[in-house]
Design a protein around this motif. Structure first.
Motif, PDB file in Angstrom:
ATOM      1  N   HIS A   1       0.871  -1.183   0.000  1.00  0.00           N
ATOM      2  CA  HIS A   1       0.000   0.000   0.000  1.00  0.00           C
ATOM      3  C   HIS A   1       0.902   1.225   0.000  1.00  0.00           C
ATOM      4  O   HIS A   1       1.952   1.223   0.665  1.00  0.00           O
ATOM      5  CB  HIS A   1      -0.913   0.001   1.233  1.00  0.00           C
ATOM      6  CG  HIS A   1      -1.995   1.029   1.192  1.00  0.00           C
ATOM      7  ND1 HIS A   1      -1.772   2.343   1.533  1.00  0.00           N
ATOM      8  CD2 HIS A   1      -3.324   0.936   0.851  1.00  0.00           C
ATOM      9  CE1 HIS A   1      -2.911   3.015   1.431  1.00  0.00           C
ATOM     10  NE2 HIS A   1      -3.859   2.187   1.007  1.00  0.00           N
TER      11      HIS A   1
ATOM     12  N   LEU B   1       0.834   4.032   1.540  1.00  0.00           N
ATOM     13  CA  LEU B   1       1.117   4.584   2.867  1.00  0.00           C
ATOM     14  C   LEU B   1       2.092   3.693   3.636  1.00  0.00           C
ATOM     15  O   LEU B   1       2.858   4.182   4.463  1.00  0.00           O
ATOM     16  CB  LEU B   1      -0.180   4.753   3.655  1.00  0.00           C
ATOM     17  CG  LEU B   1      -1.116   5.856   3.142  1.00  0.00           C
ATOM     18  CD1 LEU B   1      -2.426   5.852   3.910  1.00  0.00           C
ATOM     19  CD2 LEU B   1      -0.446   7.226   3.253  1.00  0.00           C
TER      20      LEU B   1
ATOM     21  N   LYS C   1       5.369   4.691   2.396  1.00  0.00           N
ATOM     22  CA  LYS C   1       5.742   6.034   2.859  1.00  0.00           C
ATOM     23  C   LYS C   1       6.208   6.049   4.308  1.00  0.00           C
ATOM     24  O   LYS C   1       7.146   6.763   4.662  1.00  0.00           O
ATOM     25  CB  LYS C   1       4.544   6.967   2.679  1.00  0.00           C
ATOM     26  CG  LYS C   1       4.800   8.425   3.050  1.00  0.00           C
ATOM     27  CD  LYS C   1       3.561   9.267   2.776  1.00  0.00           C
ATOM     28  CE  LYS C   1       3.804  10.727   3.140  1.00  0.00           C
ATOM     29  NZ  LYS C   1       2.601  11.559   2.890  1.00  0.00           N
ATOM     30  N   TYR C   2       5.557   5.236   5.169  1.00  0.00           N
ATOM     31  CA  TYR C   2       5.817   5.362   6.603  1.00  0.00           C
ATOM     32  C   TYR C   2       6.430   4.117   7.258  1.00  0.00           C
ATOM     33  O   TYR C   2       6.917   4.208   8.387  1.00  0.00           O
ATOM     34  CB  TYR C   2       4.504   5.681   7.340  1.00  0.00           C
ATOM     35  CG  TYR C   2       3.940   7.024   7.019  1.00  0.00           C
ATOM     36  CD1 TYR C   2       4.520   8.189   7.495  1.00  0.00           C
ATOM     37  CD2 TYR C   2       2.807   7.149   6.206  1.00  0.00           C
ATOM     38  CE1 TYR C   2       3.999   9.439   7.187  1.00  0.00           C
ATOM     39  CE2 TYR C   2       2.272   8.382   5.893  1.00  0.00           C
ATOM     40  CZ  TYR C   2       2.874   9.536   6.388  1.00  0.00           C
ATOM     41  OH  TYR C   2       2.359  10.766   6.080  1.00  0.00           O
ATOM     42  N   CYS C   3       6.409   2.970   6.596  1.00  0.00           N
ATOM     43  CA  CYS C   3       6.778   1.733   7.281  1.00  0.00           C
ATOM     44  C   CYS C   3       7.978   1.005   6.688  1.00  0.00           C
ATOM     45  O   CYS C   3       8.692   0.296   7.400  1.00  0.00           O
ATOM     46  CB  CYS C   3       5.587   0.766   7.291  1.00  0.00           C
ATOM     47  SG  CYS C   3       4.041   1.473   7.903  1.00  0.00           S
TER      48      CYS C   3
ATOM     49  N   ARG D   1       5.007  10.288  10.959  1.00  0.00           N
ATOM     50  CA  ARG D   1       3.773   9.579  11.283  1.00  0.00           C
ATOM     51  C   ARG D   1       2.680   9.970  10.307  1.00  0.00           C
ATOM     52  O   ARG D   1       2.592  11.114   9.861  1.00  0.00           O
ATOM     53  CB  ARG D   1       3.305   9.905  12.707  1.00  0.00           C
ATOM     54  CG  ARG D   1       4.290   9.527  13.786  1.00  0.00           C
ATOM     55  CD  ARG D   1       3.716   9.821  15.163  1.00  0.00           C
ATOM     56  NE  ARG D   1       2.587   8.973  15.486  1.00  0.00           N
ATOM     57  CZ  ARG D   1       2.694   7.735  15.971  1.00  0.00           C
ATOM     58  NH1 ARG D   1       3.887   7.217  16.184  1.00  0.00           N
ATOM     59  NH2 ARG D   1       1.622   7.032  16.230  1.00  0.00           N
ATOM     60  N   PRO D   2       1.805   9.021  10.004  1.00  0.00           N
ATOM     61  CA  PRO D   2       0.660   9.358   9.143  1.00  0.00           C
ATOM     62  C   PRO D   2      -0.313  10.270   9.872  1.00  0.00           C
ATOM     63  O   PRO D   2      -0.414  10.239  11.102  1.00  0.00           O
ATOM     64  CB  PRO D   2       0.039   7.991   8.845  1.00  0.00           C
ATOM     65  CG  PRO D   2       0.438   7.122   9.985  1.00  0.00           C
ATOM     66  CD  PRO D   2       1.795   7.605  10.400  1.00  0.00           C
ATOM     67  N   SER D   3      -1.015  11.081   9.119  1.00  0.00           N
ATOM     68  CA  SER D   3      -2.071  11.896   9.710  1.00  0.00           C
ATOM     69  C   SER D   3      -3.221  10.987  10.148  1.00  0.00           C
ATOM     70  O   SER D   3      -3.248   9.791   9.826  1.00  0.00           O
ATOM     71  CB  SER D   3      -2.577  12.922   8.701  1.00  0.00           C
ATOM     72  OG  SER D   3      -3.200  12.259   7.605  1.00  0.00           O
TER      73      SER D   3
ATOM     74  N   GLU E   1      -4.831   9.587   7.139  1.00  0.00           N
ATOM     75  CA  GLU E   1      -4.017   8.550   6.509  1.00  0.00           C
ATOM     76  C   GLU E   1      -4.056   7.252   7.314  1.00  0.00           C
ATOM     77  O   GLU E   1      -4.122   6.155   6.746  1.00  0.00           O
ATOM     78  CB  GLU E   1      -2.577   9.036   6.361  1.00  0.00           C
ATOM     79  CG  GLU E   1      -2.387  10.098   5.284  1.00  0.00           C
ATOM     80  CD  GLU E   1      -0.955  10.608   5.243  1.00  0.00           C
ATOM     81  OE1 GLU E   1      -0.452  10.860   4.136  1.00  0.00           O
ATOM     82  OE2 GLU E   1      -0.347  10.764   6.329  1.00  0.00           O
ATOM     83  N   ALA E   2      -3.994   7.366   8.655  1.00  0.00           N
ATOM     84  CA  ALA E   2      -4.052   6.166   9.490  1.00  0.00           C
ATOM     85  C   ALA E   2      -5.377   5.434   9.302  1.00  0.00           C
ATOM     86  O   ALA E   2      -5.414   4.206   9.179  1.00  0.00           O
ATOM     87  CB  ALA E   2      -3.852   6.543  10.959  1.00  0.00           C
TER      88      ALA E   2
ATOM     89  N   GLU F   1      -7.279   5.564   6.669  1.00  0.00           N
ATOM     90  CA  GLU F   1      -7.281   4.988   5.322  1.00  0.00           C
ATOM     91  C   GLU F   1      -6.502   3.678   5.281  1.00  0.00           C
ATOM     92  O   GLU F   1      -6.965   2.688   4.696  1.00  0.00           O
ATOM     93  CB  GLU F   1      -6.667   5.984   4.328  1.00  0.00           C
ATOM     94  CG  GLU F   1      -6.566   5.441   2.903  1.00  0.00           C
ATOM     95  CD  GLU F   1      -5.790   6.363   1.974  1.00  0.00           C
ATOM     96  OE1 GLU F   1      -5.384   5.905   0.884  1.00  0.00           O
ATOM     97  OE2 GLU F   1      -5.561   7.526   2.343  1.00  0.00           O
ATOM     98  N   LEU F   2      -5.346   3.649   5.940  1.00  0.00           N
ATOM     99  CA  LEU F   2      -4.527   2.449   5.915  1.00  0.00           C
ATOM    100  C   LEU F   2      -5.185   1.321   6.708  1.00  0.00           C
ATOM    101  O   LEU F   2      -5.215   0.165   6.263  1.00  0.00           O
ATOM    102  CB  LEU F   2      -3.135   2.754   6.473  1.00  0.00           C
ATOM    103  CG  LEU F   2      -2.139   1.596   6.486  1.00  0.00           C
ATOM    104  CD1 LEU F   2      -2.019   0.955   5.116  1.00  0.00           C
ATOM    105  CD2 LEU F   2      -0.776   2.078   6.980  1.00  0.00           C
TER     106      LEU F   2
END
Length: 818
Positions: free
Chosen positions: A73, A75, A78-80, A129-131, A134-135, A137-138
């Motif tokens: 995904h 996100l 992007k973050y993980c 951190r995701p907004s 975004e959190a 959504e993920l």
């Protein structure tokens, strides 16, 4: 090489060293040129890393396009992926090896990801951190993929009754209250509960315990005039405060206990009271004159002689026995750590010996439940006995038992044996003893349909469903109303099921749900063995602490209040002893009453309860680590990993100069092996430092002022426990998910597996539309697929035993070796 530089920006020096040697032989240094080449590679990498730090390039931490292409995904990429890819594989997680298109290949890892994101525990502190959007959504993307997969419930395990369930069943079957702790050993627990089938093994000692209990209980229930005299001891809590009046005992007394004692037959009994003049905090008995003892049996007072004994005549039945102290002369005294109370006297234990001079069995509530008929002529005995035994067996086995059946023919053989040695009642007692050791009584047996293929999923029968429901909410057998609903087929209808569930929760028998579910989920059972180095801590306070938390849970349960009210309730329940501990004025007496808590009161919600704060401390101090771990596991559902082997966990071990607990924890976090978990736990626990090891409010820890500030993993700054409560409410969905999962584990008697988490989320979606009331969550659990169905095991199920488990383990080893 560029990828190696990116990794260096996110790992510790130790991890970087491990990365440099990744895939190489560490002994290559001894091989000359090959080792030199490795050193050259390492030196070049180090130079490049230094250049990256000295001349940073904007966006160097951003994931590369190649990494984004591998992410399941965007996100996640992007973050993980900077930590959780096939190169780093931090915590064994590599997202580029996973797919949301086929989540069933790694459901446990995906579910762990959902829990970490929902609780705000990932990404770690200091990382982008995701907004919130975004959190969401993920999480939605992952759960939608997981919930679309085919559910795969785990096969049910044959479960025996727990010790607590055994006692409740005897009470509801025979109207007899027995102390099961004197009859059966305690049960082990796993996943937070003691009703998990896979660990409820059956040892030879337990089998012998069941045999002895069956014989003893059947004789007590029927009332055997030939029974020999015996001594029954009733221990009194050793830290009970005997200096004040206790509600429910005779006026003018202080201290003491109230017991419900069964007198199985009418006759004489000897009540023996062991009392003394008082004890110091170190529990050493003092000298002095025997205090006056006030004894009542069935509401009638009896004199106690100089040896603490009283002879009483009692008719058969269960009656209250009160033992307390009555002062003749009152003297002022002191209450210091080394002093003996000048207000003398303590009740140490009570025992009942007998019966003597038996007059008869009398008419008791238990005999009324057993003898639904009584023969007037010898020729009527066997038919009456068959009717009695069939009715008792049907209740005990949780399914109808026909009077004319092979099952009854077997039970009547035992009646005939007893009748041959005595009379009609002896025969019934002998048949009852066999019922109480029958596997259909001791085990919760569910029948598999004929021809069911291994691994197939099928619904349980209405009668089995009623049994599941009653053991879930009552820890006992179905009553007549519930069984009648099941037999008629109405129980599986939604309206009827909800009516029955609400009726059962309103029933006093649902107190067992509060005791067994809440008591284990919240670790309240640990209070019984908690010892604290504080002169304020006694058994009266211990009882009050536990009672407060159970009353809060029961109020939320029976009022169908939102589950999150457990975290932010603007009220609590106290008696005088607990109110004095909390510094709340105007509360007198031992009875508990509901009081309102203003917004500034730190006692709002579970995290302000002395019970929770005490079980999450150690004997001589608080423990921010235990408190933080308790919140992570029991509130947010993300239990921390156990400490690595060889890591020193004793914060007091290396203290040479006075330090605050906060400073000692900071030193502990300097160890990279500890930091990852302690960065999550410590800030949570430190916000509760204003509560000492017994939950009493304080502003100083010794000479050091309390600093209760902290910063959560998500960056939320906290000043105190009130801020922590508000921060946890932001993750109320994680709390409800954890509570629902715990409820389902307790209801099923086995851990919920990753393939069943879609059912948990379905319960959450339904209950959310109804305000997340606790009853609506319970309704969702009992209407879920795991609760309504059963998976046929690949092999026949039998009573679990230690020997069976060992044989399975050896067979598994042989299979792997082959």
């Amino acid at each position: 090489m560029g990828h190696g530089i990116r990794v260096m920006m996110h790992v510790s020096p130790a991890q970087f060293r491990a990365y440099l040697w990744q895939g190489h032989d560490r002994g290559a240094i001894a091989e000359g040129g090959k080792g030199i080449r490795h050193l050259a590679v390492a030196a070049m990498a180090l130079v490049l890393v230094l250049l990256a730090y000295l001349f940073p390039v904007g966006g160097s931490d951003a994931p590369s396009p190649a990494m984004l292409a591998k992410a399941p995904h965007p996100l996640i990429g992007k973050y993980c992926m900077s930590c959780h890819d096939s190169v780093e594989k931090t915590a064994g997680l590599a997202f580029d090896e996973m797919s949301l298109a086929n989540p069933s290949k790694a459901p446990e890892l995906w579910e762990a990801t959902v829990r970490r994101l929902s609780s705000g525990m990932m990404p770690p502190a200091g990382e982008p951190r995701p907004s919130k959007a975004e959190a969401r959504e993920l999480i939605q993307a992952i759960t939608s993929s997981l919930d679309g997969a085919k559910p795969l419930p785990a096969p049910a395990v044959l479960r025996r009754l727990t010790r607590s369930e055994y006692g409740n069943v005897i009470r509801d079957l025979l109207g007899l209250n027995v102390d099961v702790t004197t009859l059966l050993p305690p049960d082990p627990s796993t996943k937070g509960f003691d009703n998990i089938g896979e660990i409820l093994t059956t040892s030879p000692a337990l089998v012998q315990g069941y045999l002895n209990a069956g014989m003893r209980i059947s004789r007590l229930a029927v009332g055997d005039p030939t029974m020999a005299s015996a001594r029954r001891a009733f221990p009194v809590p050793q830290k009970l405060d005997n200096s004040r009046y206790i509600a429910g005992l005779p006026l003018g007394t202080r201290g003491g206990v109230r017991l419900n004692v069964l007198f199985p037959v009418e006759g004489d009994y000897e009540v023996e009271v062991r009392a003394g003049p008082g004890i110091t905090l170190f529990r050493k008995y003092g000298g002095g004159k025997m205090p006056n003892v006030d004894l009542t049996v069935a509401g009638k007072a009896f004199p106690v002689d100089s040896k603490g004994k009283a002879r009483v005549h009692v008719r058969a039945g269960e009656f209250p026995v009160t033992v307390a102290l009555r002062d003749v002369d009152l003297e002022p005294g002191v209450d210091e750590i080394y002093a003996t109370f000048n207000v003398k006297g303590t009740i140490m234990d009570v025992a009942v010996n007998g019966p003597f001079n038996v007059k008869g069995v009398g008419k008791t509530a238990t005999r009324s439940k057993i003898f639904s008929c009584y023969p007037r002529k010898p020729m009527e005995e066997r038919a009456c006995a068959r009717s009695i035994v069939a009715r008792l067996a049907g209740k005990a086995f949780r399914r109808p038992v026909a009077e004319q059946s092979a099952d009854m023919d077997l039970l009547m053989r035992y009646y005939d044996q007893g009748r041959g040695r005595g009379n009609f009642e002896t025969g019934v007692q002998q048949a009852l003893a066999y019922v109480l050791v029958d596997p259909r009584f001791l085990y919760r047996v569910e029948q598999e349909p004929a021809g069911a293929a291994p691994g197939s999923v099928y619904p349980v029968s209405p009668i089995e469903f009623a049994s599941r429901l009653s053991f879930f909410l009552w820890s006992s057998i179905p009553d007549g109303a519930l069984m009648a609903s099941a037999v008629s087929g109405k129980l599986t209808q939604p309206a009827e099921l909800e009516r029955q569930v609400r009726r059962m929760i309103a029933d006093k028998r649902a107190d067992a749900f509060v005791d067994n579910f809440a008591g284990q989920w919240l670790n309240l059972r640990q209070l019984a063995s908690a010892e604290r180095e504080s002169k304020d801590f006694d058994d009266n306070l211990r009882f009050a602490m536990e009672r407060e938390t159970k009353l809060l849970f029961a109020n939320v349960l029976r009022g169908d209040r939102p589950a999150v009210e457990l975290l932010n309730a603007d009220y609590t329940f106290v008696n005088e002893r607990l109110a004095r501990h909390y510094g709340i004025k105007g509360v007198q007496g031992d009875y508990f009453r509901r009081i309102a808590l203003p917004p500034s009161n730190p006692r709002r919600g579970l995290l302000g309860h002395a019970s929770i704060l005490t079980v999450t401390s150690v004997a001589n101090r608080t423990s921010p680590v235990i408190r933080g771990a308790w919140v992570l596991e029991n509130i947010l559902g993300v239990p921390p990993s156990p400490p690595p082997p060889g890591v020193e966990t004793n914060l007091d071990a290396s203290v040479k100069t006075p330090q605050t607990l906060r400073e000692r924890l900071a030193q502990h976090r300097e160890n990279p092996a500890c930091a990852s978990c302690h960065n999550m736990m410590d800030p949570i626990g430190l916000t509760m430092e204003n509560f000492d090891q017994t939950g009493k409010w304080r502003t100083h820890d010794g000479p050091f002022p309390i600093n209760a500030s902290g910063t959560l993993v998500d960056g939320t700054a906290l000043r105190d426990s009130a801020d922590l409560n508000r921060a946890l409410l932001k993750y109320s969905d994680a709390f409800v998910a954890n509570l629902t999962s715990k409820l389902m584990t307790y209801a099923l008697g086995r851990p919920v597996n990753a393939h069943e988490m879609p059912a948990v989320r379905e319960v959450m979606r339904r209950s959310k539309s109804q305000g997340n009331g606790l009853i609506s969550i319970i309704m969702g659990v009992v209407e879920s697929q795991p609760f309504l169905t059963r998976t046929n095991a690949a092999r026949p199920l039998g009573p679990p035993s230690r020997s069976t488990r060992t044989e399975e383990s050896q067979a598994e080893k042989k299979r792997k070796a082959a």
